[in-house]
Design a protein around this motif. Sequence first.
Motif, PDB file in Angstrom:
ATOM      1  N   GLY A   1      10.546 -11.094   7.475  1.00  0.00           N
ATOM      2  CA  GLY A   1       9.417 -11.505   6.654  1.00  0.00           C
ATOM      3  C   GLY A   1       8.198 -10.693   7.046  1.00  0.00           C
ATOM      4  N   ARG A   2       7.675  -9.925   6.135  1.00  0.00           N
ATOM      5  CA  ARG A   2       6.525  -9.070   6.431  1.00  0.00           C
ATOM      6  C   ARG A   2       5.227  -9.832   6.242  1.00  0.00           C
ATOM      7  N   SER A   3       4.340  -9.763   7.236  1.00  0.00           N
ATOM      8  CA  SER A   3       3.044 -10.407   7.176  1.00  0.00           C
ATOM      9  C   SER A   3       1.974  -9.347   6.887  1.00  0.00           C
ATOM     10  N   VAL A   4       0.709  -9.628   7.232  1.00  0.00           N
ATOM     11  CA  VAL A   4      -0.364  -8.661   6.938  1.00  0.00           C
ATOM     12  C   VAL A   4      -1.246  -8.387   8.147  1.00  0.00           C
ATOM     13  N   GLU A   5      -0.792  -8.746   9.363  1.00  0.00           N
ATOM     14  CA  GLU A   5      -1.531  -8.326  10.542  1.00  0.00           C
ATOM     15  C   GLU A   5      -1.438  -6.803  10.650  1.00  0.00           C
ATOM     16  N   PRO A   6      -2.555  -6.108  10.936  1.00  0.00           N
ATOM     17  CA  PRO A   6      -2.552  -4.647  10.862  1.00  0.00           C
ATOM     18  C   PRO A   6      -1.917  -3.933  12.045  1.00  0.00           C
TER      19      PRO A   6
ATOM     20  N   MET B   1      10.453 -12.421  11.624  1.00  0.00           N
ATOM     21  CA  MET B   1       9.872 -13.158  10.504  1.00  0.00           C
ATOM     22  C   MET B   1       8.357 -13.052  10.435  1.00  0.00           C
ATOM     23  N   THR B   2       7.749 -12.269  11.303  1.00  0.00           N
ATOM     24  CA  THR B   2       6.292 -12.110  11.283  1.00  0.00           C
ATOM     25  C   THR B   2       5.931 -10.636  11.451  1.00  0.00           C
ATOM     26  N   ILE B   3       6.642  -9.760  10.775  1.00  0.00           N
ATOM     27  CA  ILE B   3       6.423  -8.318  10.931  1.00  0.00           C
ATOM     28  C   ILE B   3       5.013  -7.959  10.468  1.00  0.00           C
ATOM     29  N   PRO B   4       4.211  -7.326  11.318  1.00  0.00           N
ATOM     30  CA  PRO B   4       2.842  -6.971  10.923  1.00  0.00           C
ATOM     31  C   PRO B   4       2.828  -5.780   9.975  1.00  0.00           C
ATOM     32  N   SER B   5       1.761  -5.661   9.195  1.00  0.00           N
ATOM     33  CA  SER B   5       1.642  -4.558   8.240  1.00  0.00           C
ATOM     34  C   SER B   5       0.172  -4.273   7.978  1.00  0.00           C
ATOM     35  N   CYS B   6      -0.187  -3.006   8.038  1.00  0.00           N
ATOM     36  CA  CYS B   6      -1.566  -2.576   7.784  1.00  0.00           C
ATOM     37  C   CYS B   6      -1.716  -2.259   6.299  1.00  0.00           C
ATOM     38  N   GLY B   7      -2.699  -2.865   5.631  1.00  0.00           N
ATOM     39  CA  GLY B   7      -2.804  -2.716   4.195  1.00  0.00           C
ATOM     40  C   GLY B   7      -4.112  -2.134   3.714  1.00  0.00           C
ATOM     41  N   ALA B   8      -4.081  -1.639   2.486  1.00  0.00           N
ATOM     42  CA  ALA B   8      -5.269  -1.154   1.788  1.00  0.00           C
ATOM     43  C   ALA B   8      -5.135  -1.580   0.338  1.00  0.00           C
ATOM     44  N   SER B   9      -6.005  -2.469  -0.100  1.00  0.00           N
ATOM     45  CA  SER B   9      -5.872  -3.040  -1.439  1.00  0.00           C
ATOM     46  C   SER B   9      -6.958  -2.594  -2.405  1.00  0.00           C
ATOM     47  N   VAL B  10      -8.193  -2.451  -1.916  1.00  0.00           N
ATOM     48  CA  VAL B  10      -9.322  -2.146  -2.796  1.00  0.00           C
ATOM     49  C   VAL B  10     -10.189  -1.078  -2.145  1.00  0.00           C
ATOM     50  N   GLY B  11     -10.706  -0.160  -2.979  1.00  0.00           N
ATOM     51  CA  GLY B  11     -11.646   0.837  -2.477  1.00  0.00           C
ATOM     52  C   GLY B  11     -10.982   2.143  -2.101  1.00  0.00           C
ATOM     53  N   ASN B  12     -11.590   2.831  -1.140  1.00  0.00           N
ATOM     54  CA  ASN B  12     -11.081   4.142  -0.756  1.00  0.00           C
ATOM     55  C   ASN B  12     -11.219   4.370   0.741  1.00  0.00           C
ATOM     56  N   ASP B  13     -11.353   3.297   1.500  1.00  0.00           N
ATOM     57  CA  ASP B  13     -11.550   3.412   2.941  1.00  0.00           C
ATOM     58  C   ASP B  13     -10.184   3.506   3.628  1.00  0.00           C
ATOM     59  N   THR B  14      -9.861   4.672   4.152  1.00  0.00           N
ATOM     60  CA  THR B  14      -8.578   4.892   4.822  1.00  0.00           C
ATOM     61  C   THR B  14      -8.716   4.899   6.341  1.00  0.00           C
ATOM     62  N   THR B  15      -9.876   4.515   6.855  1.00  0.00           N
ATOM     63  CA  THR B  15     -10.123   4.595   8.302  1.00  0.00           C
ATOM     64  C   THR B  15      -9.068   3.847   9.097  1.00  0.00           C
TER      65      THR B  15
END
Length: 261
Positions: free
Chosen positions: A151-156, A170-184
């Motif tokens: 199960g993938r979560s959203v912790e970066p 069941m708590t796989i972290p994942s780094c996300g980018a949803s809005v904007g253009n900040d790729t830092t």
Amino acid sequence: MAIKASQRRPFLGKVAFSPIFHSVKRRPTVVITFDDLHSSIYDLAFPFLKKRNLCCTLYVPKDFVGKVKKLRLEQIVDMYESGWDMACDSTPDDTLTKILDIERSVRDILINRDFLVSQGLTRAADHFCWTFGRWDIAVANEFRSVGFKSGRSVEPQAFYDGFGLLDIDMTIPSCGASVGNDTTRLYKQLDEVVRRGVTQFFHFHNIVQDGQKDGFCFSGFLDFVEKIYFLRNSGAVDVLTISQWWNRVRKDRIENSPNII
């Protein structure tokens, strides 16, 4: 030896890696994922990724298929046949967070898995993502009981998987980018992958042309993927789908801990 995360707050603290972990054979790894079936995934992201032979994972909510500005079934099948994985997203969007009604949560996630299997999209049908990243240990245990593997979560945070997953599955972290253009944050996590030899999941939603405000900017996405493409071609990282990564972790776990089944 193994790194064991706390299921209650699994990724808030950084793990200090000692030299013994660095001596273990493992590969810096990136898993690129997409949620919510936005049509831009096929129209913008998919052609760009396909030319670079980069395969990703798409989390599919059955009820979104064919809706306005969402992917059609034939597009999903095209991506799957090109090497992409199709995993489960929840339908409706709040179901998995209704943790007081576990039976409903299980029933609704199984609807999505059954849909994938019925369409022959089986490679990653036993993997899912938590809605809004909100997870619960009781729900996770029920999902395990019906055969779900991750199960993938959203912790970066990135994570180390050289000794298998233990309770991180069941708590796989994942780094996300949803809005904007900040790729830092994306680049920071990618640098950590290379430097520490860890695994990082990345997730995206809607990809939009520059100037639009309802998604992540296409130019920023292109630049980030080009960086991953360069690192992959130079041998610095592996880029895997969820099923490829899972099979590798399973193999590594058995080889490193032969008494664990």
